[in-house]
Scaffold this motif. Structure first.
Motif, PDB file in Angstrom:
ATOM      1  N   LEU A   1       0.873  -1.206  -0.009  1.00 28.26           N
ATOM      2  CA  LEU A   1       0.114  -0.002  -0.005  1.00 28.26           C
ATOM      3  C   LEU A   1       0.958   1.348  -0.077  1.00 28.26           C
ATOM      4  CD1 LEU A   1      -2.891  -0.938   2.408  1.00 28.26           C
ATOM      5  CD2 LEU A   1      -2.716  -1.037  -0.166  1.00 28.26           C
ATOM      6  N   ALA A   2       2.145   0.955   0.112  1.00 22.16           N
ATOM      7  CA  ALA A   2       3.232   2.323  -0.025  1.00 22.16           C
ATOM      8  C   ALA A   2       3.561   2.431  -1.681  1.00 22.16           C
ATOM      9  CB  ALA A   2       4.419   1.845   0.834  1.00 22.16           C
ATOM     10  N   GLU A   3       2.834   1.708  -2.478  1.00 23.85           N
ATOM     11  CA  GLU A   3       3.344   1.831  -3.997  1.00 23.85           C
ATOM     12  C   GLU A   3       2.046   2.291  -4.681  1.00 23.85           C
ATOM     13  OE1 GLU A   3       5.226  -1.732  -4.920  1.00 23.85           O
ATOM     14  OE2 GLU A   3       6.068  -2.048  -3.060  1.00 23.85           O
ATOM     15  N   ALA A   4       2.128   3.522  -5.198  1.00 28.03           N
ATOM     16  CA  ALA A   4       1.031   4.130  -5.946  1.00 28.03           C
ATOM     17  C   ALA A   4       0.513   2.966  -7.254  1.00 28.03           C
ATOM     18  CB  ALA A   4       1.288   5.397  -6.415  1.00 28.03           C
ATOM     19  N   ASP A   5       1.643   2.461  -7.956  1.00 33.45           N
ATOM     20  CA  ASP A   5       1.210   1.546  -8.921  1.00 33.45           C
ATOM     21  C   ASP A   5       0.533   0.300  -8.407  1.00 33.45           C
ATOM     22  OD1 ASP A   5       2.536   3.448 -10.585  1.00 33.45           O
ATOM     23  OD2 ASP A   5       4.154   2.149 -10.912  1.00 33.45           O
ATOM     24  N   VAL A   6       0.887  -0.101  -7.369  1.00 37.79           N
ATOM     25  CA  VAL A   6       0.035  -1.473  -6.732  1.00 37.79           C
ATOM     26  C   VAL A   6      -1.351  -0.877  -6.719  1.00 37.79           C
ATOM     27  CG1 VAL A   6      -0.203  -3.074  -5.148  1.00 37.79           C
ATOM     28  CG2 VAL A   6       2.105  -2.319  -6.028  1.00 37.79           C
ATOM     29  N   VAL A   7      -1.404   0.215  -5.714  1.00 35.02           N
ATOM     30  CA  VAL A   7      -2.631   0.600  -5.740  1.00 35.02           C
ATOM     31  C   VAL A   7      -3.684   0.803  -6.470  1.00 35.02           C
ATOM     32  CG1 VAL A   7      -4.158   2.426  -4.539  1.00 35.02           C
ATOM     33  CG2 VAL A   7      -1.916   1.494  -3.027  1.00 35.02           C
ATOM     34  N   ARG A   8      -3.169   1.315  -7.686  1.00 33.23           N
ATOM     35  CA  ARG A   8      -3.947   1.618  -8.747  1.00 33.23           C
ATOM     36  C   ARG A   8      -4.330   0.252  -9.344  1.00 33.23           C
ATOM     37  NH1 ARG A   8       0.249   5.704 -10.058  1.00 33.23           N
ATOM     38  NH2 ARG A   8      -0.876   7.932 -10.073  1.00 33.23           N
ATOM     39  N   THR A   9      -3.740  -0.873  -9.273  1.00 33.05           N
ATOM     40  CA  THR A   9      -4.161  -2.059  -9.885  1.00 33.05           C
ATOM     41  C   THR A   9      -5.429  -2.591  -9.066  1.00 33.05           C
ATOM     42  OG1 THR A   9      -2.564  -3.370  -8.574  1.00 33.05           O
ATOM     43  CG2 THR A   9      -1.751  -2.670 -10.659  1.00 33.05           C
ATOM     44  N   ILE A  10      -5.495  -2.384  -7.925  1.00 27.18           N
ATOM     45  CA  ILE A  10      -6.513  -2.876  -6.764  1.00 27.18           C
ATOM     46  C   ILE A  10      -7.895  -1.825  -6.643  1.00 27.18           C
ATOM     47  CG2 ILE A  10      -4.971  -4.781  -5.944  1.00 27.18           C
ATOM     48  CD1 ILE A  10      -5.081  -2.795  -3.345  1.00 27.18           C
ATOM     49  N   LEU A  11      -7.647  -0.459  -6.685  1.00 27.56           N
ATOM     50  CA  LEU A  11      -8.468   0.345  -6.646  1.00 27.56           C
ATOM     51  C   LEU A  11      -8.763   1.206  -7.919  1.00 27.56           C
ATOM     52  CD1 LEU A  11      -7.696   1.258  -3.044  1.00 27.56           C
ATOM     53  CD2 LEU A  11     -10.094   0.209  -3.750  1.00 27.56           C
ATOM     54  N   PRO A  12      -9.906   1.842  -8.011  1.00 31.77           N
ATOM     55  CA  PRO A  12     -10.137   2.857  -9.142  1.00 31.77           C
ATOM     56  C   PRO A  12      -9.503   4.346  -8.610  1.00 31.77           C
ATOM     57  CG  PRO A  12     -12.174   2.311  -8.058  1.00 31.77           C
ATOM     58  CD  PRO A  12     -11.321   1.361  -7.242  1.00 31.77           C
ATOM     59  N   VAL A  13      -8.525   4.403  -9.021  1.00 36.02           N
ATOM     60  CA  VAL A  13      -7.760   5.580  -8.590  1.00 36.02           C
ATOM     61  C   VAL A  13      -7.876   6.732  -9.447  1.00 36.02           C
ATOM     62  CG1 VAL A  13      -5.682   6.588  -7.516  1.00 36.02           C
ATOM     63  CG2 VAL A  13      -6.420   4.526  -6.844  1.00 36.02           C
ATOM     64  N   ALA A  14      -8.253   8.060  -8.855  1.00 35.67           N
ATOM     65  CA  ALA A  14      -8.421   9.142 -10.024  1.00 35.67           C
ATOM     66  C   ALA A  14      -7.238  10.026  -9.536  1.00 35.67           C
ATOM     67  CB  ALA A  14      -9.826   9.925  -9.527  1.00 35.67           C
ATOM     68  N   GLU A  15      -6.788  10.213  -8.337  1.00 30.76           N
ATOM     69  CA  GLU A  15      -5.595  11.079  -8.014  1.00 30.76           C
ATOM     70  C   GLU A  15      -4.867  10.399  -6.907  1.00 30.76           C
ATOM     71  OE1 GLU A  15      -4.973  15.893  -7.466  1.00 30.76           O
ATOM     72  OE2 GLU A  15      -7.181  14.903  -7.708  1.00 30.76           O
ATOM     73  N   VAL A  16      -3.671  10.865  -7.052  1.00 32.66           N
ATOM     74  CA  VAL A  16      -2.582  10.307  -5.875  1.00 32.66           C
ATOM     75  C   VAL A  16      -1.742  11.392  -5.335  1.00 32.66           C
ATOM     76  CG1 VAL A  16      -0.919   8.594  -5.419  1.00 32.66           C
ATOM     77  CG2 VAL A  16      -2.445   7.960  -7.076  1.00 32.66           C
ATOM     78  N   LEU A  17      -1.762  11.447  -4.103  1.00 27.76           N
ATOM     79  CA  LEU A  17      -0.768  12.054  -3.324  1.00 27.76           C
ATOM     80  C   LEU A  17       0.188  11.214  -2.414  1.00 27.76           C
ATOM     81  CD1 LEU A  17      -0.281  15.126  -2.590  1.00 27.76           C
ATOM     82  CD2 LEU A  17      -1.764  14.876  -0.396  1.00 27.76           C
ATOM     83  N   GLY A  18       1.453  11.315  -2.862  1.00 26.28           N
ATOM     84  CA  GLY A  18       2.417  10.543  -2.289  1.00 26.28           C
ATOM     85  C   GLY A  18       2.989   9.687  -3.006  1.00 26.28           C
ATOM     86  N   PRO A  19       3.624   8.539  -2.555  1.00 22.02           N
ATOM     87  CA  PRO A  19       3.869   8.234  -1.185  1.00 22.02           C
ATOM     88  C   PRO A  19       4.786   9.151  -0.612  1.00 22.02           C
ATOM     89  CG  PRO A  19       5.113   6.528  -2.395  1.00 22.02           C
ATOM     90  CD  PRO A  19       4.208   7.602  -3.439  1.00 22.02           C
ATOM     91  N   ALA A  20       4.864   9.324   0.604  1.00 26.87           N
ATOM     92  CA  ALA A  20       5.760  10.008   1.366  1.00 26.87           C
ATOM     93  C   ALA A  20       6.516   8.943   2.654  1.00 26.87           C
ATOM     94  CB  ALA A  20       5.183  11.402   1.949  1.00 26.87           C
ATOM     95  N   THR A  21       7.583   9.113   2.928  1.00 30.94           N
ATOM     96  CA  THR A  21       8.300   8.160   3.906  1.00 30.94           C
ATOM     97  C   THR A  21       8.210   8.795   5.188  1.00 30.94           C
ATOM     98  OG1 THR A  21       9.722   7.449   2.088  1.00 30.94           O
ATOM     99  CG2 THR A  21      10.582   7.387   4.470  1.00 30.94           C
ATOM    100  N   LEU A  22       8.055   8.114   6.019  1.00 29.98           N
ATOM    101  CA  LEU A  22       7.694   8.529   7.410  1.00 29.98           C
ATOM    102  C   LEU A  22       8.965   8.334   8.256  1.00 29.98           C
ATOM    103  CD1 LEU A  22       3.860   7.735   7.868  1.00 29.98           C
ATOM    104  CD2 LEU A  22       4.970   9.907   7.423  1.00 29.98           C
ATOM    105  N   GLY A  23       9.706   9.339   8.899  1.00 25.87           N
ATOM    106  CA  GLY A  23      10.906   8.922   9.681  1.00 25.87           C
ATOM    107  C   GLY A  23      10.750   9.375  10.936  1.00 25.87           C
ATOM    108  N   TYR A  24      11.276   8.725  11.915  1.00 26.70           N
ATOM    109  CA  TYR A  24      11.188   9.181  13.335  1.00 26.70           C
ATOM    110  C   TYR A  24      12.616   9.202  13.977  1.00 26.70           C
ATOM    111  CZ  TYR A  24       6.296   8.626  12.195  1.00 26.70           C
ATOM    112  OH  TYR A  24       5.047   8.840  11.756  1.00 26.70           O
TER     113      TYR A  24
END
Length: 244
Positions: free
Chosen positions: A80-103
């Motif tokens: 789910l961190a990969e926009a291309d993968v998410v596009r294959t399983i959901l009807p995506v109109a627009e994407v924001l990210g992905p952004a890495t979360l560091g702590y």
């Protein structure tokens, strides 16, 4: 098996931001919940945050949540961190990210070596606005410099502010770090120096520093200061007409 305390703390932040009862599954996997007020994404979008081997997803409606539960069951949480993968399983109109979360924790933190003199300005100071204007709209939006609530830690080149860093205080005692360097002063290590001051200030206040970034250059600065990349954030606007 022990669980990383920083990972637990980071997960607690995003569970709170989800604005609905949801948690990262201890055994991994994806948990989906309907939350119109979610802080994981823009309003009416779906938000996905992966931390470790588990993910939480917020959907704008219960109908969208049902469809997303079926869709995300087909892939591992990390996908789910990969926009291309998410596009294959959901009807995506627009994407924001992905952004890495560091702590970073106090034990992780590696302060920058002493360099240029660091000054502190109040948030919203006129000189910060001038730096933001010089950086351009894209970099200014990425930095979030105009949203900081902490002092702004700066270095100067002559009379001008060459770089600045600060943080916005988020829920769960989190310091969301912002860094911005004027375009003609980049590549000199100034971002690391001002960010180091902001992180030290946050840790002294017992806050958890969070570094959210997309550009590789920003991620390198975070890594140099001891931030550990624990996950990612991705937001999508679903095509409601194609959502099963």
């Amino acid at each position: 098996m022990s669980v990383d305390p920083l990972l637990i703390r980071a997960r607690g932040l995003w569970e709170m931001l989800a604005a609905a009862p949801v948690s990262f599954a201890p055994s991994g996997g994806v948990t989906v919940v309907a939350s119109p007020a979610s802080g994981l994404c823009p309003p009416s979008w779906a938000g996905m945050v992966v931390l470790g081997d588990a993910a939480i997803v917020t959907a704008p409606t219960e109908a969208a949540a049902r469809a997303m539960r079926c869709a995300v069951a087909k892939v591992p949480a990390e996908s789910l961190a990969e926009a291309d993968v998410v596009r294959t399983i959901l009807p995506v109109a627009e994407v924001l990210g992905p952004a890495t979360l560091g702590y970073a924790s106090s034990d992780d933190f590696r302060p920058a070596a002493a360099g240029a003199a660091i000054e502190a300005l109040t948030p919203g100071h006129r000189e910060l606005h001038e730096l933001v204007r010089s950086a351009g709209l894209k970099d200014a939006d990425e930095s979030g410099m105009e949203e900081i609530t902490s002092p702004a830690f700066i270095v100067r080149e002559g009379a001008d502010v060459a770089a600045a860093a600060g943080y916005q205080t988020w829920s769960a005692a989190t310091a969301h770090i912002s860094v911005l360097t004027a375009p003609h002063h980049r590549g000199r290590g100034l971002a690391r120096q001002v960010a180091s001051a902001a992180v030290a200030h946050a840790l002294a206040a017992d806050l958890m520093p969070q570094w959210r970034a997309r550009p590789v250059e920003s991620r390198r600065v975070a890594a140099a200061l001891g931030f550990r990349e624990l996950g990612t954030q991705l937001s999508v606007r679903l095509d409601q007409d194609r959502l099963a």
